[in-house]
Scaffold this active site. Structure first.
Site, PDB file in Angstrom:
ATOM      1  N   TYR A 126     -15.917  16.023 -15.080  1.00 40.42           N
ATOM      2  CA  TYR A 126     -16.492  14.999 -14.969  1.00 40.42           C
ATOM      3  C   TYR A 126     -17.400  14.623 -13.683  1.00 40.42           C
ATOM      4  O   TYR A 126     -17.306  15.214 -12.564  1.00 40.42           O
ATOM      5  CB  TYR A 126     -15.428  13.758 -14.881  1.00 40.42           C
ATOM      6  N   LYS A 183      -8.079   5.571 -19.081  1.00 33.86           N
ATOM      7  CA  LYS A 183      -8.271   6.125 -20.393  1.00 33.86           C
ATOM      8  C   LYS A 183      -7.151   5.714 -21.634  1.00 33.86           C
ATOM      9  O   LYS A 183      -6.523   4.605 -21.578  1.00 33.86           O
ATOM     10  CB  LYS A 183      -8.918   7.392 -20.487  1.00 33.86           C
ATOM     11  N   ARG A 231       1.026  -1.273   0.129  1.00 34.00           N
ATOM     12  CA  ARG A 231       0.224  -0.089  -0.124  1.00 34.00           C
ATOM     13  C   ARG A 231       0.955   1.259  -0.016  1.00 34.00           C
ATOM     14  O   ARG A 231       0.699   2.299  -0.438  1.00 34.00           O
ATOM     15  CB  ARG A 231      -0.976  -0.068   1.147  1.00 34.00           C
ATOM     16  N   ASP A 256      -6.639  18.117 -14.690  1.00 36.10           N
ATOM     17  CA  ASP A 256      -7.122  16.763 -15.169  1.00 36.10           C
ATOM     18  C   ASP A 256      -6.566  16.696 -16.824  1.00 36.10           C
ATOM     19  O   ASP A 256      -7.555  17.211 -17.550  1.00 36.10           O
ATOM     20  CB  ASP A 256      -8.605  16.543 -15.062  1.00 36.10           C
TER      21      ASP A 256
HETATM   22  N1  PLP Z   1     -11.554  12.550 -15.042  1.00 38.46           N
HETATM   23  C1  PLP Z   1     -11.893  12.543 -16.227  1.00 38.46           C
HETATM   24  C2  PLP Z   1     -11.854  13.474 -17.222  1.00 38.46           C
HETATM   25  C3  PLP Z   1     -12.921  11.291 -16.577  1.00 38.46           C
HETATM   26  O1  PLP Z   1     -13.434  11.383 -17.661  1.00 38.46           O
HETATM   27  C4  PLP Z   1     -13.108  10.220 -15.547  1.00 38.46           C
HETATM   28  C5  PLP Z   1     -13.621   9.112 -15.797  1.00 38.46           C
HETATM   29  O2  PLP Z   1     -14.343   8.792 -16.913  1.00 38.46           O
HETATM   30  C6  PLP Z   1     -12.247  10.372 -14.327  1.00 38.46           C
HETATM   31  C7  PLP Z   1     -11.563  11.474 -14.051  1.00 38.46           C
HETATM   32  C8  PLP Z   1     -12.307   9.208 -13.412  1.00 38.46           C
HETATM   33  O3  PLP Z   1     -11.607   8.178 -13.501  1.00 38.46           O
HETATM   34  P1  PLP Z   1     -11.759   6.800 -13.048  1.00 38.46           P
HETATM   35  O4  PLP Z   1     -12.972   6.464 -13.865  1.00 38.46           O
HETATM   36  O5  PLP Z   1     -10.481   6.185 -13.596  1.00 38.46           O
HETATM   37  O6  PLP Z   1     -11.882   6.752 -11.668  1.00 38.46           O
END
Ligand code: PLP
Length: 391
Positions: free
Chosen positions: A109, A206, A56, A181
């Site tokens: 998101y 992604k 961890r 992000d």
């Molecule tokens: N940030 C963006 C722009 C996303 O599209 C997503 C998920 O679709 C996330 C964060 C969250 O990521 P995760 O699904 O890996 O937790």
């Protein structure tokens, strides 16, 4: 000599020489590490000696990924998490305390929105949204207690673009940390740290992985900050990435540039087709000349990316009908995979955001978001076209 980014993705920092010269990083599928003596264990816990303790806290396979992700973003150090949301929540909780304020891009998101609501309701960490189109627009939303600017660009799903250099310069005048992000661009297309931003986070689920088989997150930033994050929030709240997932991500990252080039090429071809289709009202793609932010996109992004949002003429039902008649393209949330995926933000990824907020963010009920895959673009287009013929 500094290697080019394409070479870095394949070779990268670090070496696997110690592991029998294995070409691929081994998977250290272990929860813990034994100490030769009690004193050695005590020294490691006291931070007087380098070495692994418990997975961890850190693990060689996960650390190899963290090093590679940091190099890809041009940052000092990386930290891997069990999901993108785990990275986002760790970073936001590390940068705020009760009573602080987060200024956020007007469009994020859905689960990041949920996280902001949670921080507000439970810990009185408030937030506001800003279009961030100009210095003045950001400045007027900064409060004395603003500690963090949280930016998604291109914004999901409207694809609006925020000028990172401008935002970072202003934020730093006010001692505010800028978090980006970078999920939609990947470090191949955009490196926020090079524009002065402080921390980059990813849903590694992604493009970094690219194969639709891992949930993961990454944070990259200055060494002192990441060390602190590792020693506090990630250690004590958990949310660490598993070694096997890190290994899959190490494998995915090797082909990031090849995949991104193809995602972008396919997307550019599809944008041209979509713009001419009688059932399409509007197409949103950051580097297209019709996009309001295309000059900023051209300044900070290598290419426009693999995500296209488009508005079907009509209502939500028409968007649903179109999606329901697709064969090759799969109806699924997520993006950045080899398969082309489509989803309806208003009822899926952004459904947890109240309608009034969604509308303010420009998320329309007629919008669908297409994550363009790696197939032949003509086949993707044929499928989209035949499904729109049903309207
Ligand atoms: N940030 C963006 C722009 C996303 O599209 C997503 C998920 O679709 C996330 C964060 C969250 O990521 P995760 O699904 O890996 O937790």
């Amino acid at each position: 000599m500094r290697k080019q980014r394409e070479t870095q993705y394949i070779h990268g920092r670090g070496s696997t020489q110690a592991f029998y010269r294995s070409l691929s990083m081994p998977i250290f599928q272990t929860s813990t590490f034994s100490f030769a003596t009690g004193e050695e264990g005590a020294r490691r816990f006291a931070g007087e000696e380098q070495g692994y303790i418990y997975s961890r806290l850190s693990n060689p396979t996960v650390q190899a990924l963290e090093d590679k992700a940091a190099e890809a973003e041009g940052g000092e150090k990386g930290l891997a998490f069990a999901s993108g949301m785990s990275a986002a929540s760790a970073v936001l909780t590390s940068l705020t305390k009760a009573g602080d304020h987060i200024l956020c891009s007007n469009g994020i998101y859905g689960c990041t929105y949920g996280l902001l609501r949670l921080l507000q309701e439970k810990y009185n960490i408030t937030h506001d949204f800003s279009d961030m189109r100009s210095i003045e627009e950001i400045a007027e939303n900064i409060k004395p207690n603003t500690t963090c600017l949280f930016i998604e660009t291109p914004i999901n799903p409207t694809m609006r673009v925020i000028d990172l250099e401008m935002a970072a310069a202003l934020a730093h005048q006010h001692n505010i940390t800028v978090v980006v992000d970078n999920t939609f661009s990947s470090p191949y297309l955009q490196q926020p740290l090079s524009f002065g931003c402080d921390i980059v986070i990813h849903s590694a689920t992604k493009y970094l992985n690219g194969h639709g088989d891992v949930i993961g997150g990454i944070a990259v930033g200055r060494q002192d900050y990441i060390n602190e994050l590792a020693a506090t929030v990630r250690k004590d709240m958990g949310g660490t990435m598993a070694p096997f997932d890190a290994w899959l991500l190490l494998r995915g990252l090797k082909t990031l540039h090849v995949r991104m080039d193809r995602h972008c090429y396919n997307a550019e071809q599809l944008v041209k087709q979509l713009k001419q289709h009688p059932h399409v009202e509007e197409v949103f793609y950051p580097t297209d000349s019709s996009h309001p932010d295309h000059t900023i996109a051209a300044k900070q992004m290598k290419k426009g990316g693999g995500v296209i949002t488009f508005k079907i003429k009509g209502h939500k039902e028409d968007a649903m009908t179109m999606m329901n008649h697709l064969n090759l393209v799969k109806i699924a949330v997520s993006l950045g995979d080899a398969e082309t995926l489509i989803q309806h933000p208003a009822t899926m990824t952004h459904s947890t955001i109240p309608q009034i907020e969604r509308e303010r963010m420009g998320v329309d009920d007629g919008m669908v978001r297409l994550s363009v895959g790696l197939e032949a673009w003509e086949d993707i287009w044929n499928d989209l076209e035949q499904s729109m013929d049903r309207l």
